[in-house]
Scaffold this motif. Sequence first.
Motif, PDB file in Angstrom:
ATOM      1  N   ASP A 246       0.890  -1.302   0.144  1.00 53.60           N
ATOM      2  CA  ASP A 246       0.019   0.011  -0.039  1.00 53.60           C
ATOM      3  C   ASP A 246       0.727   1.378   0.133  1.00 53.60           C
ATOM      4  N   LEU A 247       1.950   1.228   0.643  1.00 61.08           N
ATOM      5  CA  LEU A 247       2.788   2.470   0.715  1.00 61.08           C
ATOM      6  C   LEU A 247       3.375   2.634  -0.610  1.00 61.08           C
ATOM      7  N   VAL A 248       3.959   1.635  -1.334  1.00 67.22           N
ATOM      8  CA  VAL A 248       4.761   1.732  -2.364  1.00 67.22           C
ATOM      9  C   VAL A 248       3.785   2.078  -3.554  1.00 67.22           C
ATOM     10  N   TYR A 249       2.245   1.563  -3.346  1.00 73.17           N
ATOM     11  CA  TYR A 249       1.540   2.120  -4.304  1.00 73.17           C
ATOM     12  C   TYR A 249       0.921   3.499  -4.254  1.00 73.17           C
ATOM     13  N   ALA A 250       0.813   3.918  -3.059  1.00 71.36           N
ATOM     14  CA  ALA A 250       0.400   5.225  -2.820  1.00 71.36           C
ATOM     15  C   ALA A 250       1.542   6.400  -3.361  1.00 71.36           C
ATOM     16  N   MET A 251       2.809   6.016  -3.166  1.00 71.57           N
ATOM     17  CA  MET A 251       3.970   6.928  -3.304  1.00 71.57           C
ATOM     18  C   MET A 251       4.284   6.959  -4.705  1.00 71.57           C
ATOM     19  N   THR A 252       4.516   5.613  -5.482  1.00 75.93           N
ATOM     20  CA  THR A 252       5.376   5.690  -6.467  1.00 75.93           C
ATOM     21  C   THR A 252       4.556   4.513  -7.498  1.00 75.93           C
ATOM     22  N   GLN A 253       3.689   3.686  -7.440  1.00 73.04           N
ATOM     23  CA  GLN A 253       3.437   2.570  -8.055  1.00 73.04           C
ATOM     24  C   GLN A 253       4.454   1.789  -8.388  1.00 73.04           C
ATOM     25  N   GLY A 254       5.546   1.771  -7.859  1.00 73.76           N
ATOM     26  CA  GLY A 254       6.628   0.847  -8.210  1.00 73.76           C
ATOM     27  C   GLY A 254       7.603   1.518  -9.141  1.00 73.76           C
ATOM     28  N   GLY A 255       7.218   2.729  -9.471  1.00 74.40           N
ATOM     29  CA  GLY A 255       8.380   3.474 -10.196  1.00 74.40           C
ATOM     30  C   GLY A 255       9.311   4.406  -9.509  1.00 74.40           C
ATOM     31  N   PRO A 256      10.229   5.142 -10.035  1.00 73.16           N
ATOM     32  CA  PRO A 256      10.291   5.285 -11.469  1.00 73.16           C
ATOM     33  C   PRO A 256      11.172   4.112 -12.070  1.00 73.16           C
ATOM     34  N   VAL A 257      10.604   3.337 -13.232  1.00 73.89           N
ATOM     35  CA  VAL A 257      11.258   2.606 -14.029  1.00 73.89           C
ATOM     36  C   VAL A 257      11.626   1.478 -13.072  1.00 73.89           C
ATOM     37  N   ARG A 258      10.365   0.956 -12.330  1.00 73.23           N
ATOM     38  CA  ARG A 258      10.271  -0.094 -11.399  1.00 73.23           C
ATOM     39  C   ARG A 258      11.133  -0.164 -10.298  1.00 73.23           C
ATOM     40  N   GLU A 259      11.993   0.839  -9.908  1.00 74.69           N
ATOM     41  CA  GLU A 259      12.840   1.201  -9.106  1.00 74.69           C
ATOM     42  C   GLU A 259      12.377   0.848  -7.421  1.00 74.69           C
ATOM     43  N   THR A 260      11.321   0.777  -7.236  1.00 76.88           N
ATOM     44  CA  THR A 260      10.777   0.599  -6.145  1.00 76.88           C
ATOM     45  C   THR A 260       9.533  -0.462  -6.096  1.00 76.88           C
ATOM     46  N   GLU A 261       9.837  -1.226  -7.214  1.00 76.81           N
ATOM     47  CA  GLU A 261       8.745  -2.214  -7.418  1.00 76.81           C
ATOM     48  C   GLU A 261       8.914  -3.672  -6.415  1.00 76.81           C
ATOM     49  N   THR A 262       8.289  -3.596  -5.078  1.00 80.35           N
ATOM     50  CA  THR A 262       8.502  -4.931  -4.405  1.00 80.35           C
ATOM     51  C   THR A 262       7.774  -5.961  -4.795  1.00 80.35           C
ATOM     52  N   MET A 263       7.836  -7.159  -4.118  1.00 78.55           N
ATOM     53  CA  MET A 263       7.145  -8.123  -4.799  1.00 78.55           C
ATOM     54  C   MET A 263       5.708  -8.348  -4.845  1.00 78.55           C
ATOM     55  N   PRO A 264       5.136  -7.750  -3.880  1.00 71.62           N
ATOM     56  CA  PRO A 264       3.763  -7.444  -3.661  1.00 71.62           C
ATOM     57  C   PRO A 264       3.153  -6.676  -4.717  1.00 71.62           C
ATOM     58  N   MET A 265       4.042  -5.683  -4.859  1.00 74.91           N
ATOM     59  CA  MET A 265       3.576  -4.485  -6.211  1.00 74.91           C
ATOM     60  C   MET A 265       3.797  -5.181  -7.584  1.00 74.91           C
ATOM     61  N   LEU A 266       4.643  -6.054  -7.728  1.00 72.02           N
ATOM     62  CA  LEU A 266       4.858  -6.808  -8.851  1.00 72.02           C
ATOM     63  C   LEU A 266       3.891  -7.916  -9.018  1.00 72.02           C
ATOM     64  N   VAL A 267       3.346  -8.620  -8.076  1.00 75.15           N
ATOM     65  CA  VAL A 267       2.160  -9.436  -8.309  1.00 75.15           C
ATOM     66  C   VAL A 267       0.890  -8.661  -8.592  1.00 75.15           C
ATOM     67  N   TRP A 268       0.643  -7.743  -8.275  1.00 72.21           N
ATOM     68  CA  TRP A 268      -0.415  -6.681  -8.685  1.00 72.21           C
ATOM     69  C   TRP A 268      -0.069  -6.306  -9.983  1.00 72.21           C
ATOM     70  N   ARG A 269       0.850  -5.942 -10.432  1.00 73.08           N
ATOM     71  CA  ARG A 269       0.895  -5.480 -11.952  1.00 73.08           C
ATOM     72  C   ARG A 269       0.841  -6.827 -13.110  1.00 73.08           C
ATOM     73  N   ILE A 270       1.375  -7.834 -12.522  1.00 73.33           N
ATOM     74  CA  ILE A 270       1.062  -9.070 -13.165  1.00 73.33           C
ATOM     75  C   ILE A 270      -0.041  -9.502 -13.319  1.00 73.33           C
ATOM     76  N   LEU A 271      -0.965  -9.464 -12.383  1.00 76.45           N
ATOM     77  CA  LEU A 271      -2.224  -9.908 -12.346  1.00 76.45           C
ATOM     78  C   LEU A 271      -3.178  -8.932 -12.770  1.00 76.45           C
TER      79      LEU A 271
END
Length: 291
Positions: free
Chosen positions: A228-253
């Motif tokens: 939730d924090l990563v999604y609220a602040m960066t959504q995994g960006g810039p260029v996936r530099e903050t993409e944690t695994m839960p964020m990656l699962v959300w993106r893939i799904l």
Amino acid sequence: MKPTTRWALLFMGPPIALFAAIVVLPTAMALRLSFTDASLLGQSSEWIGLDNFTEAFTNDHVRKSIRITLVWTLFGAVVPPALGLTVAMVLQANSRFAAIMKSALFVPISISLVVVGQVWIWIYQPGDGLINQLLGAVGLESLQEAWLANRSTALYAVFISWAWQQAVLAMILYLAGLTSIPSELVEAARVDGAGQLQVFRRVILPLLRPITTVVLSLIAINSLRNFDLVYAMTQGGPVRETETMPMLVWRILFRQQEQGLASAVSLILFVMTLVVIGGLTWWGRRGSYVD
């Protein structure tokens, strides 16, 4: 069947059934889906064996996400507990202002991570953000950054936001642990000639080991499931530099709509969590610190 057995089944049955419904069954479904090419669109799926896991470990984005998550967990096991213990000891030593400071410091843990993210987004704003304003006020304009948009600073910026809240969690638990330490043990160590650092290493830290195990376990779980924090602040960006695994699962799904691959990555995260928590549990049962 003995009456005690019937009562045990009566009271244990509902929580076991609930655990099976919300943990065991979804995990089993994810395991099954991870061996298929299932899509979120509901198309018919085929059994593809270990292909999803092979793709997960060979895909650059997945490997990068695993690395980010592990680094986050490693820093999370050091920074928030250290800050929390330090603040807890300061508050315990200065009881005069402890009540007021506790009330102020409890605020971060009482708000959601989405709100925490919005607060820190304002702090990191490139134009009128608090950090850049402070740097400009002291003549350090050259250090001003677009903190969340810069690839070299985004991950650390989000981590600091998260650690700010997690340090409060650690502080609360350590305060409870410090108040439970018998003062006679500390005084006896000082009478024997132990200095402040020796008292801390030889008396306080060993007695805080059970609390430290709880603190590290909770923070590790929060690290590994941080979305939730990563999604609220960066959504995994810039260029996936903050993409944690839960964020990656959300993106893939939800963006790539690959349910099978998302399930495989989720299971990898599940195994990582079991390993980390299992290691912390083993460490916590080893007993007191030894040199």
